[in-house]
Enzyme design. Structure first.
Site, PDB file in Angstrom:
ATOM      1  N   GLY A 176       0.794  -1.207   0.000  1.00 14.19           N
ATOM      2  CA  GLY A 176       0.000   0.000   0.000  1.00 14.19           C
ATOM      3  C   GLY A 176       0.829   1.260   0.000  1.00 14.19           C
ATOM      4  O   GLY A 176       2.063   1.219   0.013  1.00 14.19           O
ATOM      5  N   HIS A 216       0.112   1.505   9.449  1.00 16.39           N
ATOM      6  CA  HIS A 216       1.284   2.192   8.908  1.00 16.39           C
ATOM      7  C   HIS A 216       0.866   3.239   7.879  1.00 16.39           C
ATOM      8  O   HIS A 216       1.299   4.402   7.941  1.00 16.39           O
ATOM      9  CB  HIS A 216       2.216   1.147   8.285  1.00 16.39           C
ATOM     10  N   GLU A 217       0.028   2.841   6.918  1.00 17.20           N
ATOM     11  CA  GLU A 217      -0.332   3.761   5.833  1.00 17.20           C
ATOM     12  C   GLU A 217      -1.188   4.923   6.329  1.00 17.20           C
ATOM     13  O   GLU A 217      -1.042   6.050   5.849  1.00 17.20           O
ATOM     14  CB  GLU A 217      -1.050   3.003   4.713  1.00 17.20           C
ATOM     15  N   THR A 246      11.932   9.846  18.347  1.00 18.91           N
ATOM     16  CA  THR A 246      12.286   8.654  17.573  1.00 18.91           C
ATOM     17  C   THR A 246      13.733   8.806  17.126  1.00 18.91           C
ATOM     18  O   THR A 246      14.052   9.724  16.371  1.00 18.91           O
ATOM     19  CB  THR A 246      11.382   8.476  16.337  1.00 18.91           C
TER      20      THR A 246
END
Length: 290
Positions: A176, A216-217, A246
């Protein structure tokens, strides 16, 4: 029997770069838009008067493009995908117990609820699931003219479900992509998430190992980059996603040991369990991403 995900199952960054090569003006538009968003984000972070965490509800519409094959996934599979999406965006996934020590205290709860739309753009009742016979589903090209089903993205999250993605040579096998905010022309049709049918949910044509693909997408749709940024594929170059908590990382395909995840900065473990990395052990967002 679970299969290992292919290399680079997410095409979001590549799709954006390919669009920028075709339309250089879109690149500058994206940069300008990101500057606006960063300014808004800094204003939120610096607002010491915040008293409560906002809860958001986003209506979702699935546009299932099919040729009467397996890609015409069931309502049950879509409902399963929605349940996983809501679990992950509301910190209800119990596998956060697996998060390694450096990130235990910064697991983020996005407080976002996704609901299948009940009213369509014309004010009519809807199930939030539309089905269309479309030959392009067999090899989705992803051109601007292909996004003909999109509802107003200021009102809905649009998810296209296709049989296979083939936007260029080498993209077959991807699960995706999402077009990041500001990375497409003013026409709203590209403001969507595109998913291959066997990476939607954990049942039907999909399986649990692929069930976080939509998480995720949608992260990209909400303007999150890959944990290593958007300029390269995972596992190549150390990079930054512009999120403070992060660590700089090159990204991972496999789940390393904690000490094996100290690649970019000596002594600093990288957040390979992040939903915006590529591993099958991805289980979290950070507070900064939220």
């Amino acid at each position: 029997s679970a299969q290992a995900p292919p290399q680079n199952p997410c095409l979001s960054a590549k799709m954006m770069q390919a669009n920028f090569q075709k339309h250089p003006e879109w690149r500058q538009q994206y940069k300008d838009y990101q500057l606006q968003l960063n300014a808004a984000q800094n204003a939120i972070v610096n607002n010491t008067q915040r008293t409560a965490v906002a809860n958001y509800t986003i209506p979702v519409v699935f546009h299932v493009l099919h040729q009467n094959g397996v890609e015409n996934i069931s309502d049950a599979q879509i409902m399963d995908a929605m349940a996983i999406l809501n679990r992950d965006y509301n910190l209800q996934n119990t596998d956060t117990s697996d998060v390694i020590a450096p990130f235990k205290n910064i697991i983020g709860n996005a407080h976002i609820t996704f609901e299948l739309a009940k009213i369509d753009p014309n004010g009519n009742c809807t199930s939030g699931i539309d089905r269309f016979y479309d030959p392009k589903t067999a090899s989705w090209p992803g051109n601007l003219a292909d996004y003909i089903y999109t509802w107003d993205p200021q009102m809905y999250l649009n998810i296209y479900v296709v049989k296979a993605i083939n936007v260029w040579a080498g993209s077959a096998g991807a699960y995706g992509y999402a077009n990041n905010p500001g990375s497409f022309p003013t026409s709203y049709r590209m403001d969507v998430v595109v998913m291959v049918q066997d990476a939607v949910g954990s049942i039907g044509t999909s399986m649990p190992i692929y069930s976080r693909s939509l998480t995720h997408e949608v992260g990209h749709w909400l303007n999150l980059q890959h944990t290593w940024g958007y300029l390269t594929d995972a596992g190549i170059t150390c990079g930054d996603d512009q999120v403070t908590d992060t660590p700089v990382t090159q990204g991972f395909f496999n789940c390393p040991t904690q000490t094996g995840a100290q690649i970019c900065t000596p002594g600093v473990t990288e957040n390979y369990q992040n939903f915006m990395d590529m591993t099958i052990c991805s289980v979290m967002f950070t507070n900064g991403q939220v």
